[in-house]
Design an enzyme around this catalytic site. Structure first.
Site, PDB file in Angstrom:
ATOM      1  CB  VAL A 193       8.007  18.757  46.266  1.00 17.23           C
ATOM      2  CG1 VAL A 193       8.525  20.044  46.782  1.00 17.23           C
ATOM      3  CG2 VAL A 193       7.195  19.113  44.820  1.00 17.23           C
ATOM      4  CE  LYS A 194       5.606  17.429  41.759  1.00 12.68           C
ATOM      5  NZ  LYS A 194       5.201  17.750  40.316  1.00 12.68           N
ATOM      6  CB  THR A 195       9.247  10.094  43.773  1.00 10.38           C
ATOM      7  OG1 THR A 195       8.077  10.272  43.658  1.00 10.38           O
ATOM      8  CG2 THR A 195       9.842   8.841  44.577  1.00 10.38           C
TER       9      THR A 195
END
Ligand code: PLP
Length: 405
Positions: free
Chosen positions: A187-189
């Site tokens: 879900v992170k960048t």
């Protein structure tokens, strides 16, 4: 049709090829891609050292260990964060504590950090909520006055920057944090599947983190399965016979290693990071345009307007006064979901978790602004592969569900 999640990865053919090549190379765990990824990441964020680990929770744990934090010490973090920012202190027997947030940025409030400072506080974990950097200049000034270490939990802020007195500073490469941690959860960048990075300019911290990543081992030979650091020539060994098999354990470490193919993916994602950030900023601008004049939706606030296009924007969190609007948040989330719009609530104040209440006696009312924030916050879908039609769907759905009945 699929529900739009609040965040998700972008994997393209170049990512798949990088992973396939790494696996075909025969390296399954520590191989050449680990060092390559570390070097490229350190260069990207402007830091001297980057140590890749299996996840950011491990990086936060290593930060506590290299800083020598332990029983009797207190570590202050933001209540508006994922559990790991606080749990890392508990891992080493220290007491995690919480300082209330700023009502505009939802990040740790330096004024409160100063007034609530406790004499046993040895560390501050400053979280860059949603990608916006915490007020690191102010936070580090307070912490360093008291001899405490500053750890920046930049799990939301891969590739982010901020402005200070006319200069631009990279998160991970500025002088107001001693250690910075990043996450590569999907879900992170950018993602490695699972993965984390421990970043520092401090040689001793980096060396110790590397050793603790792999059982605290130091080794004689390059070919000892890539495990541990090389035995230092000057090491005063307690064991008498040395040879190519030789290794020593100098610290009680862990297996926090990351695999070669995860780092191959990390390298490939790193080369796409700017395009991810650009698309995130475009979507944020479209949301802001649509919601800024709406009396029911409060758009994310910035400490410094000049950070708008420097921020990495991991999350787009709005505030809605559900009570005044006469709907519950869960019913609004349900209505949005029926329109294909997934949303999430990030975060429940950590100290309200049952384990924190039982273990440390924390109670509701400890950080009133974080609690007020929690009652009203809603994170909308934000990820680079959203199409313009997806963005319009989110905007129209939000405007629809926030119309007073
Ligand atoms: C995701 C996250 C973590 C933990 O990262 P992992 O890589 O999943 O261990 C820690 N802190 C914050 C603020 C996060 O968002």
């Amino acid at each position: 049709m699929d529900i739009l999640p609040y965040g998700r990865q972008s994997i393209d053919a170049s990512d798949l090829q990088a992973v396939t090549e790494s696996i075909q190379s025969g390296w399954m765990t520590t191989g050449p891609k680990v060092g390559e990824f570390e070097e490229a990441f350190a260069e990207r964020v402007g830091a001297k050292h980057a140590v890749a680990v299996c996840n950011a929770t491990a990086a936060l744990h290593l930060a506590m260990l290299v800083a020598g934090i332990g029983p009797g010490d207190r570590v202050v973090t933001s209540p508006n964060t994922f559990l790991a920012s606080a749990n890392c202190a508990a891992f080493v027997g220290a007491t995690p504590d919480f300082c209330d947030i700023d009502p505009v940025t939802y990040n740790l409030d330096p004024a409160k950090l100063a007034t609530d400072w406790n004499s046993d506080t040895r560390g501050v974990v400053a979280v860059d909520y949603a990608g916006q950097t915490a007020d690191m200049v102010a936070i580090s000034k307070i912490a360093r006055q008291h001899g405490a270490i500053v750890i920046e939990d930049a799990c939301h802020a891969v590739g982010g920057q901020f402005e200070h007195q006319g200069g631009h500073y990279k998160i991970g490469g500025h002088p107001w944090a001693d250690i910075t941690t990043f996450s590569f959860h999907p879900v992170k960048t950018m993602t490695c599947g699972e993965g984390g990075m421990f970043v520092t300019d401090n040689d001793q911290y980096a060396e110790k983190a590397r050793r603790l990543r792999s059982h605290g081992m130091v080794r004689q030979s390059e070919d000892f399965c890539g495990l541990g650091e090389r035995v230092n020539d000057s090491s005063d060994t307690a064991l008498d016979e040395q040879g190519p098999w030789y290794y020593e354990m100098h610290d009680l470490g862990f297996n926090y290693r990351i695999t070669d193919f995860q780092c191959a993916l990390g390298l490939s994602q790193l080369s796409r990071l700017d395009s991810f950030l650009d698309r995130r900023r475009e979507i944020v601008a479209a949301y802001n345009d649509a919601f800024a004049s709406n009396g029911w939706i409060r758009i994310p606030g910035l400490r410094n307007e000049r950070d708008r296009d420097l921020t990495s924007w991991h999350l787009y969190t709005v505030m809605v006064d559900f009570e005044r609007l006469g709907v519950t948040r869960s019913s609004m989330m349900k209505s949005l979901r029926a329109k294909r719009v997934g949303t999430q609530v990030l975060y429940i104040p950590v100290y309200l978790q049952p384990w924190y209440q039982t273990t440390y006696g924390y109670r509701a009312g400890k950080c009133p602004i974080a609690e007020q924030y929690y009652r009203q916050s809603l994170s909308l879908p934000l990820f680079p592969e959203m199409s313009d039609a997806d963005v319009r769907l989110v905007i129209e759905s939000m405007l629809e569900v926030t119309k007073p009945k």
